[in-house]
Design an enzyme around this catalytic site. Structure first.
Site, PDB file in Angstrom:
ATOM      1  N   LYS A  46       0.798  -1.221   0.000  1.00  0.00           N
ATOM      2  CA  LYS A  46       0.000   0.000   0.000  1.00  0.00           C
ATOM      3  C   LYS A  46       0.832   1.272   0.000  1.00  0.00           C
ATOM      4  CE  LYS A  46      -3.532  -0.184  -0.449  1.00  0.00           C
ATOM      5  NZ  LYS A  46      -4.559  -0.585  -1.452  1.00  0.00           N
ATOM      6  N   SER A 267      -3.168 -12.723   3.419  1.00  0.00           N
ATOM      7  CA  SER A 267      -3.600 -12.467   2.039  1.00  0.00           C
ATOM      8  C   SER A 267      -2.503 -12.935   1.078  1.00  0.00           C
ATOM      9  CB  SER A 267      -3.914 -10.984   1.820  1.00  0.00           C
ATOM     10  OG  SER A 267      -2.736 -10.203   1.740  1.00  0.00           O
TER      11      SER A 267
HETATM   12  C1  LIG Z   1      -2.632  -7.271   3.404  1.00  0.00           C
HETATM   13  C2  LIG Z   1      -3.247  -6.818   2.128  1.00  0.00           C
HETATM   14  N1  LIG Z   1      -3.423  -7.706   1.152  1.00  0.00           N
HETATM   15  C3  LIG Z   1      -4.000  -7.360  -0.009  1.00  0.00           C
HETATM   16  C4  LIG Z   1      -4.444  -6.083  -0.265  1.00  0.00           C
HETATM   17  C5  LIG Z   1      -5.121  -5.776  -1.564  1.00  0.00           C
HETATM   18  O1  LIG Z   1      -4.481  -4.815  -2.367  1.00  0.00           O
HETATM   19  P1  LIG Z   1      -5.344  -3.789  -3.222  1.00  0.00           P
HETATM   20  O2  LIG Z   1      -5.941  -2.819  -2.267  1.00  0.00           O
HETATM   21  O3  LIG Z   1      -4.361  -3.144  -4.149  1.00  0.00           O
HETATM   22  O4  LIG Z   1      -6.399  -4.568  -3.939  1.00  0.00           O
HETATM   23  C6  LIG Z   1      -4.281  -5.149   0.728  1.00  0.00           C
HETATM   24  C7  LIG Z   1      -4.775  -3.807   0.519  1.00  0.00           C
HETATM   25  O5  LIG Z   1      -5.488  -3.199   1.237  1.00  0.00           O
HETATM   26  C8  LIG Z   1      -3.675  -5.501   1.950  1.00  0.00           C
HETATM   27  O6  LIG Z   1      -3.509  -4.614   2.954  1.00  0.00           O
END
Ligand SMILES: Cc1ncc(COP(=O)(O)O)c(C=O)c1O
Length: 314
Positions: A46, A267
């Site tokens: 981010k 994630s």
């Molecule tokens: C830990 C984590 N994984 C995945 C994402 C997903 O990324 P994006 O916001 O670019 O879809 C985020 C974003 O908020 C995140 O903080």
């Protein structure tokens, strides 16, 4: 060699790519790579979006001296806003559900960020609504980046992440895997990869990862069918969606730390799980391939008890 940087903002991007050998040993004809976004100074993917949203707003006058940056995020974007706010002298106010872990509140407060609490029963959508109400009452006081609808969020990945991947892997790259949160990573990268193919480059299959259940423990990812769908999201931008259970994402995060020495968030575990599923399909089809998964952040960000936890409960 050590990079010499004039400011912490220059440390964003150019993250390493790591070849995963051990967790991918069942698919020897398919390369599986992890793009290590935790190497950004705020510790997550981010940083890219937050920095670009801030820099563009300063450049075009939406963020002027005396204004406060406000947004609704307890997660990685909040850390990134707090970091750049401190480095660039911009006050930051974050609206977060009051039941977010103490560690999360402490990280952003360490940078001098002010925290406003929203109703824990309303989750992240409640924090979004409260942030909008605060801005509506005093619009001149705030810059509200609103990462869910801000085109500079995907643009950070269109200009950064995707270009770095094409530079590093060129026409070897066949598959790109990223989880959907705000969807910025996938929207920006998919757009760049489509243009690359239209210009005669190798087509790259873009695969989005979503939690398979509405109530899940894959923090950072959205189950779109049961969430506010981000206005920047275009379902036609990516080619496929793979749905991953919380258990599979968490188990893969455990395997990554024990087998590869990569301590990542859940994630990221889900995205690598999906990447290995694709690698398995390619291996069985007798096709080679080169799959990249985005590793969003580090596992130590999740040490404090979470709502979905194997051993702890709130
Ligand atoms: C830990 C984590 N994984 C995945 C994402 C997903 O990324 P994006 O916001 O670019 O879809 C985020 C974003 O908020 C995140 O903080």
């Amino acid at each position: 060699m050590s990079r010499r940087l004039p400011s912490v903002v220059e440390a964003v991007g150019n993250t390493p790519l790591l070849r995963l050998h051990r967790v991918a040993k069942a698919t020897p004809d398919v390369e599986v790579w992890a793009k290590l976004e935790f190497a950004n100074p705020g510790g997550s993917v981010k940083d890219r979006a937050a920095l670009r949203m801030i820099q563009r707003a300063v450049a075009d006058g939406r963020l002027t001296t005396g204004k406060t940056l406000i947004d609704s995020t307890s997660g990685n974007t909040g850390v990134a806003y707090s970091l750049f706010g401190a480095a660039l002298g911009i006050p930051v106010r974050l609206v977060i559900p009051s039941n977010v872990s103490k560690a999360r509140k402490d990280i952003v407060r360490a940078f001098g960020t002010e925290v406003v609490f929203s109703d824990p029963m309303e989750g992240s959508d409640g924090a979004i609504r409260l942030a909008r109400e605060i801005v509506a009452k005093d619009p001149d006081r705030y810059f509200y980046p609103d990462q869910y609808s801000n085109p500079d969020n995907p643009a950070a990945h269109y200009e950064g992440t995707a270009v770095e991947l094409l530079d590093a892997l060129g026409d070897r790259l066949t598959h790109f895997v990223a989880g959907l949160g705000t969807t910025g990573t996938m929207m920006g990268c998919a757009r760049r990869f489509k243009e690359h193919a239209q210009a005669g480059g190798r087509p790259i299959t873009c695969v989005a990862v979503e939690p398979s259940e509405a109530l899940h423990g894959l923090e950072g990812l959205k189950h779109l069918a049961s969430s506010l769908v981000p206005p920047i999201y275009d379902p036609k931008a990516h080619d496929r969606t793979l749905r991953v259970t919380t258990e599979d994402g968490w188990d893969m995060a455990d395997r990554l730390v024990r087998e590869e020495g990569l301590h990542v968030g859940h994630s990221s575990g889900a995205s690598v799980f999906a990447a290995l599923q694709l690698a398995d399909e390619l291996q069985k089809a007798g096709e080679g391939g080169c799959v990249v998964a985005i590793v969003c952040d580090r596992g130590d960000r999740y040490f404090a008890p979470m709502k979905w936890e194997r051993r702890y409960a709130w």
